[in-house]
Write a protein that holds these residues in place. Structure first.
Motif, PDB file in Angstrom:
ATOM      1  N   THR A 131     -31.336  75.167  30.193  1.00 13.03           N
ATOM      2  CA  THR A 131     -31.560  76.367  29.399  1.00 13.03           C
ATOM      3  C   THR A 131     -30.298  76.686  28.611  1.00 13.03           C
ATOM      4  O   THR A 131     -29.214  76.195  28.919  1.00 13.03           O
ATOM      5  CB  THR A 131     -31.920  77.552  30.309  1.00 13.03           C
ATOM      6  N   TRP A 132     -30.448  77.527  27.611  1.00 14.31           N
ATOM      7  CA  TRP A 132     -29.309  77.845  26.756  1.00 14.31           C
ATOM      8  C   TRP A 132     -28.223  78.563  27.532  1.00 14.31           C
ATOM      9  O   TRP A 132     -27.042  78.316  27.335  1.00 14.31           O
ATOM     10  CB  TRP A 132     -29.755  78.665  25.547  1.00 14.31           C
ATOM     11  N   TRP A 133     -28.587  79.442  28.456  1.00 12.99           N
ATOM     12  CA  TRP A 133     -27.575  80.197  29.185  1.00 12.99           C
ATOM     13  C   TRP A 133     -26.834  79.312  30.181  1.00 12.99           C
ATOM     14  O   TRP A 133     -25.646  79.505  30.429  1.00 12.99           O
ATOM     15  CB  TRP A 133     -28.180  81.424  29.877  1.00 12.99           C
ATOM     16  N   TYR A 134     -27.534  78.310  30.741  1.00 15.76           N
ATOM     17  CA  TYR A 134     -26.860  77.408  31.681  1.00 15.76           C
ATOM     18  C   TYR A 134     -25.898  76.488  30.932  1.00 15.76           C
ATOM     19  O   TYR A 134     -24.820  76.168  31.435  1.00 15.76           O
ATOM     20  CB  TYR A 134     -27.901  76.606  32.460  1.00 15.76           C
ATOM     21  N   ARG A 135     -26.291  76.076  29.730  1.00 12.77           N
ATOM     22  CA  ARG A 135     -25.414  75.240  28.909  1.00 12.77           C
ATOM     23  C   ARG A 135     -24.144  76.022  28.567  1.00 12.77           C
ATOM     24  O   ARG A 135     -23.042  75.481  28.638  1.00 12.77           O
ATOM     25  CB  ARG A 135     -26.155  74.819  27.641  1.00 12.77           C
ATOM     26  N   TRP A 136     -24.286  77.317  28.225  1.00 13.24           N
ATOM     27  CA  TRP A 136     -23.124  78.132  27.911  1.00 13.24           C
ATOM     28  C   TRP A 136     -22.288  78.410  29.154  1.00 13.24           C
ATOM     29  O   TRP A 136     -21.061  78.519  29.078  1.00 13.24           O
ATOM     30  CB  TRP A 136     -23.557  79.437  27.243  1.00 13.24           C
ATOM     31  N   LEU A 137     -22.938  78.539  30.309  1.00 10.34           N
ATOM     32  CA  LEU A 137     -22.202  78.724  31.562  1.00 10.34           C
ATOM     33  C   LEU A 137     -21.340  77.497  31.858  1.00 10.34           C
ATOM     34  O   LEU A 137     -20.175  77.635  32.257  1.00 10.34           O
ATOM     35  CB  LEU A 137     -23.178  78.981  32.717  1.00 10.34           C
TER      36      LEU A 137
END
Length: 172
Positions: A24-30
């Motif tokens: 997901t986009w938020w996991y990639r940013w994390l």
């Protein structure tokens, strides 16, 4: 390679491996944020490690500073605008699978600890190692939902019952 009108042609495979793996986009940013924080902690701890007279501590400190540069180069290439090849390296790293990044980042973080096992190297490389762990967890994939898990368990139970009744009928 440019298309008609001088516009750049899209690459043959426009989907990134991260999107193919279901990140997901938020996991990639994390993962990216932990990589940048890991680079900062490696750099600061590496500098503290180099302020000594023990050669193994200095070697571990230099390795940690190198880890910090590589992490920043891979995860946040905009921080390395003075390096000409930063964007190409970042694009190549983005094409790697999550498990490959996990092995690379965890391996980079373990080497200074093996060279010099001190509290500074442990704490300095902890976030960099955690970045590798986050990428490793994303390589495992999403957890299945309860309905599909219950369906698999029911099918397994039915298969076991069929095997059991087959052996009982064979004995009679």
């Amino acid at each position: 390679m440019s298309g008609p009108g001088g516009a750049a042609a899209p690459p043959a495979s426009s989907a990134l491996p991260a999107e193919e793996e279901g990140m997901t986009w938020w996991y990639r940013w994390l993962c990216r944020l932990s990589g940048v924080l890991g680079a900062v902690s490696c750099a600061i701890s590496g500098l503290f490690n180099c302020v000594t007279i023990h050669p193994l501590n200095i070697a571990a400190g230099v390795w940690m500073i190198m880890n910090a540069f590589i992490l920043l180069l891979c995860e946040a290439p905009f921080c390395c605008q003075f390096v000409e090849f930063a964007n190409t390296v970042a694009e190549k790293v983005d094409r790697l699978r999550s498990w490959q990044k996990a092995v690379f980042y965890c391996g980079m973080a373990v080497v200074p600890i093996v060279i010099s096992l001190t509290l500074t190297t442990l704490l300095g490389n902890a976030i960099a190692f955690a970045t590798g762990v986050l990428y490793g967890l994303s390589a495992l994939g999403k957890k299945g939902d309860a309905i599909s898990y219950a369906r698999l368990q029911q099918q397994k139970q039915q298969a076991d019952e069929e095997k059991l009744t087959g052996t009982l009928e064979g004995e009679l």
